[in-house]
Scaffold this active site. Structure first.
Site, PDB file in Angstrom:
ATOM      1  N   GLU A  10       0.865  -1.019   0.009  1.00  0.00           N
ATOM      2  CA  GLU A  10      -0.105   0.043   0.095  1.00  0.00           C
ATOM      3  C   GLU A  10       0.838   1.412  -0.008  1.00  0.00           C
ATOM      4  O   GLU A  10       0.779   1.962   0.742  1.00  0.00           O
ATOM      5  CB  GLU A  10      -0.835   0.104   1.290  1.00  0.00           C
ATOM      6  CG  GLU A  10      -1.954  -1.285   1.206  1.00  0.00           C
ATOM      7  CD  GLU A  10      -3.006  -1.258   2.323  1.00  0.00           C
ATOM      8  OE1 GLU A  10      -2.835  -0.298   3.213  1.00  0.00           O
ATOM      9  OE2 GLU A  10      -3.558  -2.151   2.436  1.00  0.00           O
ATOM     10  N   ASN A  18      -5.345  -5.039  -1.764  1.00  0.00           N
ATOM     11  CA  ASN A  18      -6.071  -5.084  -0.641  1.00  0.00           C
ATOM     12  C   ASN A  18      -7.339  -4.577  -0.818  1.00  0.00           C
ATOM     13  O   ASN A  18      -7.330  -2.954  -1.064  1.00  0.00           O
ATOM     14  CB  ASN A  18      -5.110  -4.435   0.558  1.00  0.00           C
ATOM     15  CG  ASN A  18      -3.936  -5.121   0.620  1.00  0.00           C
ATOM     16  OD1 ASN A  18      -3.658  -6.269   0.338  1.00  0.00           O
ATOM     17  ND2 ASN A  18      -2.926  -4.545   1.377  1.00  0.00           N
ATOM     18  N   GLU A  77      -5.246  -8.871   1.067  1.00  0.00           N
ATOM     19  CA  GLU A  77      -5.890  -8.427   2.172  1.00  0.00           C
ATOM     20  C   GLU A  77      -7.459  -8.178   2.007  1.00  0.00           C
ATOM     21  O   GLU A  77      -7.738  -7.526   1.003  1.00  0.00           O
ATOM     22  CB  GLU A  77      -5.293  -7.205   2.927  1.00  0.00           C
ATOM     23  CG  GLU A  77      -3.886  -7.200   3.546  1.00  0.00           C
ATOM     24  CD  GLU A  77      -3.553  -5.809   4.073  1.00  0.00           C
ATOM     25  OE1 GLU A  77      -4.416  -4.962   4.494  1.00  0.00           O
ATOM     26  OE2 GLU A  77      -2.321  -5.775   4.199  1.00  0.00           O
TER      27      GLU A  77
HETATM   28  O1  IFM Z   1      -4.057  -2.974   9.169  1.00  0.00           O
HETATM   29  C1  IFM Z   1      -4.034  -2.650   8.108  1.00  0.00           C
HETATM   30  C2  IFM Z   1      -2.962  -3.039   7.248  1.00  0.00           C
HETATM   31  O2  IFM Z   1      -1.545  -2.953   7.838  1.00  0.00           O
HETATM   32  C3  IFM Z   1      -2.731  -2.606   5.857  1.00  0.00           C
HETATM   33  N1  IFM Z   1      -4.106  -2.582   5.034  1.00  0.00           N
HETATM   34  C4  IFM Z   1      -5.326  -2.054   5.988  1.00  0.00           C
HETATM   35  C5  IFM Z   1      -5.230  -2.883   7.168  1.00  0.00           C
HETATM   36  C6  IFM Z   1      -6.433  -2.453   7.868  1.00  0.00           C
HETATM   37  O3  IFM Z   1      -6.599  -1.025   8.289  1.00  0.00           O
END
Ligand code: IFM
Length: 452
Positions: free
Chosen positions: A167, A292, A362
């Site tokens: 990210e 994600n 994610e």
């Molecule tokens: O916890 C975070 C992660 O580190 C990166 N993506 C989003 C998640 C939830 O906020």
């Protein structure tokens, strides 16, 4: 009825974590200081005043945690490697104890039949590099390449799946734009320099580590960005936010060019013009893209000037664009829930790079879970969230999109950055006073889905 059998047999099912969020042991075995140590220890930065000093003590409990995730039927573990454990000062000598830790972690995965997926940068920049300018300076990209190279050289016999960055939107535009994440700087549109240096770091690292035995990618957090209405002003608002969140990353990586409109909106076009020669490196072919996915966005034109110009913004040049509530249900993060948005994102990516393999690296939700009662943690909303998104993943696979795997965020409740321990995303409940783990109902549901 959702069934694992509707996915190809080689579809990857995993869970993800990140070093600073779970490991703790911040002074163990020669680990250096990261920007998150500094940020979390700065009063007022973390909602509940907590830090990642201990977190889930995963540094010591990792073998139990891997056994647990394997028991749940998960066959892949995406973790991140802490740069300050491997190169404590960010540049200079390598710390063999850091490499040893991740070797033991990867080997434990393999013993349990779990494939390790490593992310090289999940936001824990060594503090000495931040002191030298952080991601605002080009040198940091080169130091990232060096760190990636020693890490890959030390571990590529046990880790075959590598992700450079997690990210970069958050690391750049929240870390250096709104300042709500470490290092907490507010650089306005100059935060786009951090975008370029992160992407350059990705390209340099990829060039340094790529080998025919491995598989290499990067992880982004794209979202569908919709206009609140068909009015030209609302559509322009959507163009701007889609530009900053999605195209500013997807275009250089997949098309080899930055979106001209975003550079114009932010006034950064002259700065970027100097570095066009970096684009071939940044757009070198990927083996996969990590996505994600959490939420869709609906935005509208400004309804006036920025109400409070001192308010942090991760939208340089578009500070006054408004996010609209369309009535969708929300998680505890106040993030709207819409599983079909995952499909929109995957279609968008496939249109840009047809056939490129994608993993959902994610996906998950925070809810205010109550502690276990008789060993049970009721989290029906999280279970529903996961079911809905996995159903969309199934549909997307059925449509022939190249989705190769799904990683739940996250294995266990952990340090949720500026929210500290006040947001629980885990499918396993963690009592942070005792480090006791309890599989939540959502985790048991996932286990039945995966092992039935
Ligand atoms: O916890 C975070 C992660 O580190 C990166 N993506 C989003 C998640 C939830 O906020």
């Amino acid at each position: 009825m959702l069934s694992r059998k509707d996915f190809p047999p080689d579809f990857t099912w995993g869970t993800a974590t990140a070093a600073y969020q779970v490991e703790g042991a911040v002074t163990a075995d020669g680990r250096g200081l990261s920007i998150w140590d500094t940020f979390a220890h700065t009063p007022g930065r973390i909602a509940d005043g907590s830090t990642g000093d201990v977190a889930d003590d995963h540094y010591r409990l990792f073998a139990d945690d891997i056994r647990l995730l394997a028991e749940l039927g998960l066959r892949a573990y995406r973790f991140s490697i802490a740069w300050p454990r491997i190169v404590p000062d960010g540049s200079g000598p390598t710390n063999p104890a850091g490499l040893d830790f991740y070797r033991r972690l990867a080997e434990t995965c393999l013993e349990y039949g779990v494939t390790p997926y490593a992310t090289l940068y999940h936001w824990d920049l060594p503090q000495p590099l931040e002191d030298g300018g952080g991601w605002m300076v080009r040198d940091t990209a080169e130091r990232f390449r060096d760190y990636a190279a020693v890490t890959h050289a030390g571990l590529s016999d046990v880790i075959k799946h590598w992700m450079t960055l997690n990210e970069p939107w958050c690391a750049a535009l929240v870390g250096y734009g709104s300042g709500e994440l470490a290092p907490g700087r507010r650089e306005g549109a100059n935060a786009l320099k951090a975008v370029h240096h992160l992407l350059l770091g990705h390209g340099l690292a990829l060039e340094a580590i790529r080998s025919p035995e491995g598989s290499y990618g990067i992880v982004l957090n794209p979202a569908p960005v919709r206009a609140a209405s068909d009015s030209p002003a609302d559509r322009d608002a959507a163009r701007r936010i889609d530009g900053l969140l999605n195209r500013l990353f997807l275009d250089p990586l997949l098309l080899g060019k930055y979106p001209a409109d975003v550079l114009d909106d932010t006034g950064m076009a002259p700065w970027f013009a100097q570095y066009e020669d970096d684009l071939p490196l940044i757009s070198a072919p990927l083996d996969f893209l990590g996505v994600n996915y959490y939420l869709p966005m609906t935005v509208a034109a400004p309804d006036g000037p920025v109400a409070d110009p001192t308010k942090p913004s991760a939208q340089p040049g578009s500070e006054n664009i408004v996010t609209v509530d369309t009535g969708l249900p929300r998680t505890q993060m106040d993030w709207p829930i819409q599983a079909t948005g995952l499909r929109d994102v995957l279609v968008m990516i496939n249109n840009l790079a047809p056939g490129l393999s994608v993993y959902v690296t994610e996906n998950g939700a925070a809810y205010p879970d109550a502690p276990p009662v008789d060993g049970i943690v009721e989290d029906d909303e999280r279970q529903r969230y996961l079911e809905q998104h996995i159903t969309v993943a199934q549909r997307v696979v059925g449509e022939g999109l190249p989705l190769k795997g799904y990683f739940v965020w996250t294995l266990m409740d952990n340090f949720e950055w500026a929210w500290g321990f006040s947001r629980r995303f885990g499918i396993v409940y963690v009592d942070h006073a005792t480090q006791q783990r309890t599989v939540k109902k959502s985790g048991r549901w996932l286990q039945r889905f995966l092992t039935a």
